[in-house]
Design an enzyme around this catalytic site. Structure first.
Site, mmCIF file in Angstrom:
data_model
loop_
_atom_site.group_PDB
_atom_site.id
_atom_site.type_symbol
_atom_site.label_atom_id
_atom_site.label_comp_id
_atom_site.label_asym_id
_atom_site.label_seq_id
_atom_site.Cartn_x
_atom_site.Cartn_y
_atom_site.Cartn_z
ATOM 1 N N GLY A 21 0.792 -1.223 0.000
ATOM 2 C CA GLY A 21 0.000 0.000 0.000
ATOM 3 C C GLY A 21 0.825 1.274 0.000
ATOM 4 O O GLY A 21 0.387 2.287 0.531
ATOM 5 N N ILE A 97 -12.019 -7.478 -11.594
ATOM 6 C CA ILE A 97 -13.218 -6.795 -11.085
ATOM 7 C C ILE A 97 -14.463 -7.375 -11.778
ATOM 8 O O ILE A 97 -14.527 -7.417 -13.010
ATOM 9 C CB ILE A 97 -13.128 -5.274 -11.341
ATOM 10 C CG1 ILE A 97 -11.867 -4.694 -10.685
ATOM 11 C CG2 ILE A 97 -14.381 -4.563 -10.831
ATOM 12 C CD1 ILE A 97 -11.775 -4.855 -9.182
ATOM 13 N N HIS A 113 -0.809 0.473 -13.495
ATOM 14 C CA HIS A 113 -0.050 -0.706 -13.897
ATOM 15 C C HIS A 113 1.414 -0.308 -14.043
ATOM 16 O O HIS A 113 1.719 0.723 -14.650
ATOM 17 C CB HIS A 113 -0.594 -1.259 -15.226
ATOM 18 C CG HIS A 113 0.065 -2.544 -15.612
ATOM 19 N ND1 HIS A 113 -0.256 -3.740 -15.016
ATOM 20 C CD2 HIS A 113 1.055 -2.810 -16.500
ATOM 21 C CE1 HIS A 113 0.510 -4.700 -15.529
ATOM 22 N NE2 HIS A 113 1.318 -4.160 -16.428
ATOM 23 N N ASP A 154 -6.064 -5.166 -17.245
ATOM 24 C CA ASP A 154 -5.196 -4.151 -17.870
ATOM 25 C C ASP A 154 -5.624 -3.719 -19.271
ATOM 26 O O ASP A 154 -4.796 -3.273 -20.065
ATOM 27 C CB ASP A 154 -3.734 -4.659 -17.938
ATOM 28 C CG ASP A 154 -3.219 -5.067 -16.563
ATOM 29 O OD1 ASP A 154 -3.561 -4.382 -15.583
ATOM 30 O OD2 ASP A 154 -2.497 -6.075 -16.489
HETATM 31 C C1 GRF Z 1 2.232 -1.024 -7.909
HETATM 32 O O1 GRF Z 1 3.430 -1.286 -8.551
HETATM 33 C C2 GRF Z 1 1.137 -0.878 -8.922
HETATM 34 O O2 GRF Z 1 1.579 -0.445 -10.162
HETATM 35 C C3 GRF Z 1 0.601 -2.263 -9.030
HETATM 36 O O3 GRF Z 1 0.715 -2.806 -7.756
HETATM 37 C C4 GRF Z 1 1.776 -2.186 -7.057
HETATM 38 C C5 GRF Z 1 1.282 -1.780 -5.714
HETATM 39 O O4 GRF Z 1 2.319 -1.375 -4.891
HETATM 40 N N1 GRF Z 1 -0.725 -2.262 -9.588
HETATM 41 P P1 GRF Z 1 2.061 -0.750 -3.463
HETATM 42 O O5 GRF Z 1 1.341 -1.792 -2.633
HETATM 43 O O6 GRF Z 1 1.244 0.467 -3.647
HETATM 44 O O7 GRF Z 1 3.414 -0.448 -2.935
#
Ligand code: GRF
Length: 198
Positions: A21, A97, A113, A154
């Site tokens: 997060g 989703i 992404h 995606d």
């Molecule tokens: C990020 O790299 C985002 O692009 C992907 O999941 C990751 C989440 O990372 N969808 P974090 O938990 O916010 O550090």
């Protein structure tokens, strides 16, 4: 059409996340102290996800979901409605989703992404898998893609991309760091611009 119980003065964001997060934290910090936009709900499919404690430390309500709840019922719509959620942000949420939720939040749900879509997206393309694939292909750049969410991994329309250059000395780990920096820099301002132009 979902009836929002919101008072229309405040735009409420729910973040869905399964992991650490760090993006969720940046978003929460970015909007903290704001009266017009608030993160007021964090949803996770993992009981032990650090994102839950982080959100609670900001006084944000959290919900842990399981597959039956998410895919066999539509009860989450009531939760989102009760909290007046206008906008959903997927920040490291790995489940597809379901249609009912995509339809309720068409153009009001986005994902980030960690690559330049349409390359390196789709099922199984998450986390270090993405950065390893980018390295293996010898790409000269990678980056981030912020896109609307549809019922496929995606594939929703791309809203924003930012790139970073790579060279031979980059490893999957350094690529991940470069991409993470872009995520933290751009995600919250893009969310803000999407919400405020509504
Ligand atoms: C990020 O790299 C985002 O692009 C992907 O999941 C990751 C989440 O990372 N969808 P974090 O938990 O916010 O550090």
């Amino acid at each position: 059409m979902l009836l929002r119980s919101n008072n229309f003065m405040v735009k409420n964001i729910a973040i869905f996340a399964s992991g650490t997060g760090t993006n969720a934290k940046k978003i929460i910090e970015y909007f903290s102290g704001r009266t017009d936009i608030k993160v007021n709900f964090v949803v996770s499919n993992k009981e032990a996800a650090p994102v839950l404690n982080m959100a609670q430390s900001f006084g944000i309500e959290t919900l842990i979901i399981n597959r039956a709840y998410f895919y066999k019922s539509e009860d989450i719509l009531q939760e989102l409605n009760q909290k007046g959620i206008d906008f959903i942000v997927l920040a490291g949420f790995l489940w597809l989703i379901p249609d009912y939720l995509v339809n309720a939040y068409t153009n009001q749900m986005i994902n980030i992404h960690p690559a330049l879509l349409p390359k390196y997206g789709g099922k199984g393309m998450y986390g270090m898998n993405v950065h390893r694939a980018v390295k293996l292909a010898g790409e000269k750049e990678s980056g981030i893609s912020i896109h609307y969410v549809n019922a496929k991994y995606d594939e929703g329309n791309i809203i924003f991309q930012a790139a970073c250059s790579l060279d031979e000395s980059d490893s999957p780990e350094t690529i991940a760091q470069k991409v993470r920096t872009l995520e933290h820099q751009h995600f919250a301002p893009i969310i803000e611009s999407l919400i405020t132009r509504r």
